[in-house]
Design a protein around this motif. Structure first.
Motif, PDB file in Angstrom:
ATOM      1  N   ASP A   5       0.841  -1.212   0.178  1.00  0.00           N
ATOM      2  CA  ASP A   5       0.028   0.060   0.204  1.00  0.00           C
ATOM      3  C   ASP A   5       0.920   1.075  -0.226  1.00  0.00           C
ATOM      4  O   ASP A   5       1.614   1.231   0.051  1.00  0.00           O
ATOM      5  N   ASN A   6       0.541   2.128   0.514  1.00  0.00           N
ATOM      6  CA  ASN A   6       0.948   3.160   0.445  1.00  0.00           C
ATOM      7  C   ASN A   6       2.282   3.486   2.135  1.00  0.00           C
ATOM      8  O   ASN A   6       1.860   3.039   2.898  1.00  0.00           O
ATOM      9  N   LEU A   7       3.270   4.006   2.031  1.00  0.00           N
ATOM     10  CA  LEU A   7       3.417   4.120   2.821  1.00  0.00           C
ATOM     11  C   LEU A   7       3.369   4.470   4.327  1.00  0.00           C
ATOM     12  O   LEU A   7       2.819   3.636   5.374  1.00  0.00           O
ATOM     13  N   LEU A  49       7.962  12.203   9.252  1.00  0.00           N
ATOM     14  CA  LEU A  49       8.102  12.113   7.530  1.00  0.00           C
ATOM     15  C   LEU A  49       7.523  13.013   6.782  1.00  0.00           C
ATOM     16  O   LEU A  49       7.986  13.847   6.353  1.00  0.00           O
ATOM     17  N   ALA A  50       6.489  13.580   7.679  1.00  0.00           N
ATOM     18  CA  ALA A  50       5.438  14.578   7.159  1.00  0.00           C
ATOM     19  C   ALA A  50       6.230  15.384   7.195  1.00  0.00           C
ATOM     20  O   ALA A  50       5.821  16.727   6.667  1.00  0.00           O
ATOM     21  N   PRO A  54       7.047  14.320   3.016  1.00  0.00           N
ATOM     22  CA  PRO A  54       5.794  14.433   2.311  1.00  0.00           C
ATOM     23  C   PRO A  54       5.546  13.814   2.040  1.00  0.00           C
ATOM     24  O   PRO A  54       4.424  13.511   2.003  1.00  0.00           O
ATOM     25  N   GLN A  55       6.510  13.935   0.597  1.00  0.00           N
ATOM     26  CA  GLN A  55       5.795  13.204  -0.668  1.00  0.00           C
ATOM     27  C   GLN A  55       5.763  11.843  -0.342  1.00  0.00           C
ATOM     28  O   GLN A  55       5.173  10.821  -1.134  1.00  0.00           O
ATOM     29  N   LEU A  56       6.940  11.612   0.228  1.00  0.00           N
ATOM     30  CA  LEU A  56       7.149   9.914   0.374  1.00  0.00           C
ATOM     31  C   LEU A  56       5.927   9.134   1.820  1.00  0.00           C
ATOM     32  O   LEU A  56       5.280   7.773   1.170  1.00  0.00           O
ATOM     33  N   LEU A  57       5.128   9.678   2.451  1.00  0.00           N
ATOM     34  CA  LEU A  57       4.032   8.925   2.376  1.00  0.00           C
ATOM     35  C   LEU A  57       2.949   8.612   2.112  1.00  0.00           C
ATOM     36  O   LEU A  57       2.176   7.740   2.302  1.00  0.00           O
ATOM     37  N   PRO A  75       9.586   0.449  -3.201  1.00  0.00           N
ATOM     38  CA  PRO A  75      10.376  -0.078  -4.511  1.00  0.00           C
ATOM     39  C   PRO A  75      10.254   1.166  -5.811  1.00  0.00           C
ATOM     40  O   PRO A  75      11.587   0.730  -6.735  1.00  0.00           O
ATOM     41  N   ASP A  76       9.841   1.954  -5.807  1.00  0.00           N
ATOM     42  CA  ASP A  76       9.982   3.246  -6.751  1.00  0.00           C
ATOM     43  C   ASP A  76      11.689   3.837  -6.158  1.00  0.00           C
ATOM     44  O   ASP A  76      12.321   4.179  -7.504  1.00  0.00           O
ATOM     45  N   ILE A  77      11.740   3.115  -4.715  1.00  0.00           N
ATOM     46  CA  ILE A  77      13.223   4.234  -4.975  1.00  0.00           C
ATOM     47  C   ILE A  77      14.267   3.163  -4.715  1.00  0.00           C
ATOM     48  O   ILE A  77      15.561   3.640  -5.293  1.00  0.00           O
TER      49      ILE A  77
END
Length: 128
Positions: A5-7, A49-50, A54-57, A75-77
């Motif tokens: 899912d997303n982070l 992280l926020a 914040p984009q990583l979340l 995985p995209d990083i």
């Protein structure tokens, strides 16, 4: 356990399912000289992280919690370097493979030999 899912969802799931686990944010991916990146609960990791990225979340994430590995990857990083290392506190055993690696590094004079005993397999350590 595997979650894709997303982070932010992965971290909220970690907080819900394993509230005592500790998260270290990988300093190879997130750089910080002001905020320590180790030793946080999942909810605290979300707040950090926020503030910092914040984009990583919202980034696609894969959370793995098993006997061999406890980590969250983006995985995209990087599919090989985890963003978060999860330190298990309770419910499942610690990283068994890490403990064996540590033993080999700290005590190289120990030789490992497996004995054939009925399941589960037992490992016998001898001095060389």
């Amino acid at each position: 356990m595997y979650l894709h899912d997303n982070l932010q969802v992965c971290l909220y799931a970690l907080e819900s399912w394993y509230p005592n686990h500790i998260v270290d944010i990988n300093s190879e991916i997130i750089k910080s000289s002001e905020i320590p990146l180790v030793g946080w609960k999942a909810s605290e990791g979300i707040k950090i992280l926020a503030m910092m990225a914040p984009q990583l979340l919202e980034a696609r994430a894969e959370m793995i919690i098993s006997h061999g590995e406890c980590a969250i990857y983006l995985p995209d990083i990087s599919a090989t370097i985890p963003l978060c290392i999860i330190h298990c506190q309770g419910k499942i055993p610690p990283h068994i493979s890490d403990g064996e690696k540590w033993l080999r590094q700290k005590q190289p004079h120990l030789k490992q030999s497996a004995t054939n005993v009925s399941s589960p397999a037992y490992v016998h350590l001898e001095h060389s």
